[in-house]
Every structure is written in C-alpha cells, then in structure tokens.
Design an enzyme around this catalytic site. Structure first.
Site, PDB file in Angstrom:
ATOM      1  N   ARG A 100       0.838  -1.203   0.000  1.00  0.00           N
ATOM      2  CA  ARG A 100       0.000   0.000   0.000  1.00  0.00           C
ATOM      3  C   ARG A 100       0.869   1.248   0.000  1.00  0.00           C
ATOM      4  NH1 ARG A 100      -0.363   1.814   5.429  1.00  0.00           N
ATOM      5  NH2 ARG A 100       0.515   0.327   6.913  1.00  0.00           N
ATOM      6  N   ASP A 112       7.607 -10.348   8.296  1.00  0.00           N
ATOM      7  CA  ASP A 112       7.671  -9.319   9.330  1.00  0.00           C
ATOM      8  C   ASP A 112       9.123  -8.890   9.465  1.00  0.00           C
ATOM      9  OD1 ASP A 112       7.659  -7.760  11.617  1.00  0.00           O
ATOM     10  OD2 ASP A 112       6.334  -9.103  12.738  1.00  0.00           O
ATOM     11  N   VAL A 113       9.408  -7.613   9.227  1.00  0.00           N
ATOM     12  CA  VAL A 113      10.795  -7.144   9.244  1.00  0.00           C
ATOM     13  C   VAL A 113      11.388  -7.155  10.649  1.00  0.00           C
ATOM     14  CG1 VAL A 113      10.553  -5.747   7.157  1.00  0.00           C
ATOM     15  CG2 VAL A 113      10.157  -4.692   9.409  1.00  0.00           C
ATOM     16  N   GLY A 153       7.462   0.393   7.469  1.00  0.00           N
ATOM     17  CA  GLY A 153       7.639   1.258   8.629  1.00  0.00           C
ATOM     18  C   GLY A 153       6.340   1.471   9.379  1.00  0.00           C
ATOM     19  N   TYR A 155      10.075   8.159  15.637  1.00  0.00           N
ATOM     20  CA  TYR A 155      10.052   8.044  14.179  1.00  0.00           C
ATOM     21  C   TYR A 155      11.233   8.798  13.559  1.00  0.00           C
ATOM     22  CZ  TYR A 155       8.053   8.143   9.450  1.00  0.00           C
ATOM     23  OH  TYR A 155       7.837   7.998   8.102  1.00  0.00           O
TER      24      TYR A 155
END
Length: 249
Positions: free
Chosen positions: A27, A63-64, A92, A155
């Site tokens: 997405r 899944d990172v 992220g 972030y």
C-alpha cells in the site's frame, strides 16, 4: 529497460528485468514503488505483514522485526526471481506522541521496525548482491528524519538512522558495484493525509515551498531512478522529495 534478445526463430523476446524487492509494498508509497519497477520491466516481489496484497506481484508475507521470517521470504523470492538485485526498505510504522508521554516500548518498537528492520533486510539482501558483484539498496526515510517533528522523536530517530546505514554500507560495499542511497519523502497524498482536517492540510502546505503534497508516483520515480544504471555513481546520498520543505537538512 534494455533491448530484447533475439531468439533462435528470429523473434524478439522481452528482457527479464531485474529481481526487485520492496518491503511493505502492499500500500501507499511502497505499492507505488513496486508498480513503478514493474512498469520498468522488472520482476517485482513485495513483502507485507497483514491484509490482502495487490495482484500482479510476487507477494510474500513477512515481518521485518523477525529475521527468520525475512530469511524465509528472501528464500522464496530467490527461488522465483533469482537473487535480489534491487532492495527497497520501505516497511515502517509510527507511534506518535510527545516525549513525556512516550513509553520506552513506543520508542523501541518504532526503531525495531523502521531502523533495525531495514538493517535485517539489507543484511540478508547483501549476501546475494556480494555474490553478483552488483546491487542497489534504497532506504525510504522521511523529511522528519532530517527536519525533526514534535511528537515523533521515535520516528525521527529511526528515519535519521537510515542515513548512517546507507553511508556505512557505501564504504563497506561500494567497491563491489553496490550502491546504497536514501530517499526522504515529505508530505504525500495518501489516505492518511486525506483524512486530516482541511485547515490542518492548508497549514502544512503553507510551509512547503511547492505549495502542495506530493503524489506517491513522484516518490516512486525517484526511487526507480536512483536504482538505475544512470545513477550508478551515486551512493551514500540523501535525496529529499519534499517540495523544498526540508531544504536538504
């Protein structure tokens, strides 16, 4: 794209393109990047953590934050498309809140996905790139990582750290025809920004010299270009796609 190859019967066969992986490619910016590479004639794989992946790509759930999950995803992609030649670390998350309200878990979870997750992806991709003696690494950062933003210390820290990864990787693997660069988008027209109140959108736009938000395709085209042969002598760079908001900071 390179020109097609001549087959034995004299017809022209379309080039196979490169093996490209975009994490979080289901997405938003990630999907636009995946579509841009596909339009370029590349073989594109995406990873996604949840939901339904878009059609037309080799989609692998991963899944990172889990190295074993990533290794399994790379193994599946390599079996279908060959060694990954271009990797775009895009996956992220955000957990925005002001410093005094931010829990340690709020901080570490964002870093584990955005920064350590990129490290895991790049480390696994580098194996095949070193054997191939070529590769393109693109890390998707943010203007926030360079410019700062209240309520986004976690972030911003994670996105700023990507610059250090790209530049250190350039010094380690630059002699092997492997480049590593950072693309730092600003405000982008997505479902998230569309849901902001009109007044807030106008306030944001007032601070952007271009006077508008970017389209996801504008980011995707820069990513595709920095991974191309035309940009083979660029490495360790940070390319802002923010309408002048950060002025390169």
């Amino acid at each position: 794209m390179t020109q097609g190859e001549q087959t034995t019967d004299g017809t022209t066969r379309a080039p196979a393109g490169r093996s490209v992986l975009v994490t979080g490619g289901n997405r938003g910016i990630g999907r636009a990047i995946a579509e841009e590479f596909r339009a370029n004639g590349d073989r594109v794989a995406i990873t996604y953590r949840s939901g339904e992946p878009p059609a037309g790509f080799l989609a692998v759930q991963a899944d990172v934050t889990d190295a074993a999950s990533l290794d399994a995803a790379f193994t599946a992609i390599e079996a279908e498309h060959g060694p990954v030649e271009v990797v775009v670390a895009n996956a992220g998350i955000t957990r925005d809140t002001l410093l005094l309200r931010m829990s340690e878990e709020d901080f570490t979870s964002v870093l584990d996905t955005n920064l350590t997750g990129a490290f895991r992806v790049v480390k696994r991709a580098a194996r095949g790139m070193i054997r191939l003696k070529k590769g393109r690494v693109v890390l998707i950062s943010s203007v926030v990582g360079l410019y700062g933003s209240p309520g986004q210390i976690n972030y911003a820290a994670s996105k700023a750290g990507l610059v250090g990864i790209a530049r250190s990787l350039t010094r380690e693997l630059g002699s092997r025809n492997i480049t590593a660069n950072v693309v730092a988008p600003g405000f982008i027209n997505t479902e998230m920004t569309a849901e902001l109140p009109e007044k807030q959108q106008q306030e944001y736009k007032a601070n952007i010299p271009a006077g508008r938000f970017a389209e996801t395709e504008e980011v995707a085209k820069v990513v595709r270009w920095i991974a191309s042969d035309e940009a083979a002598y660029i490495s360790g760079a940070v390319i802002p796609v923010d309408g002048g908001l950060g002025m390169g900071h």
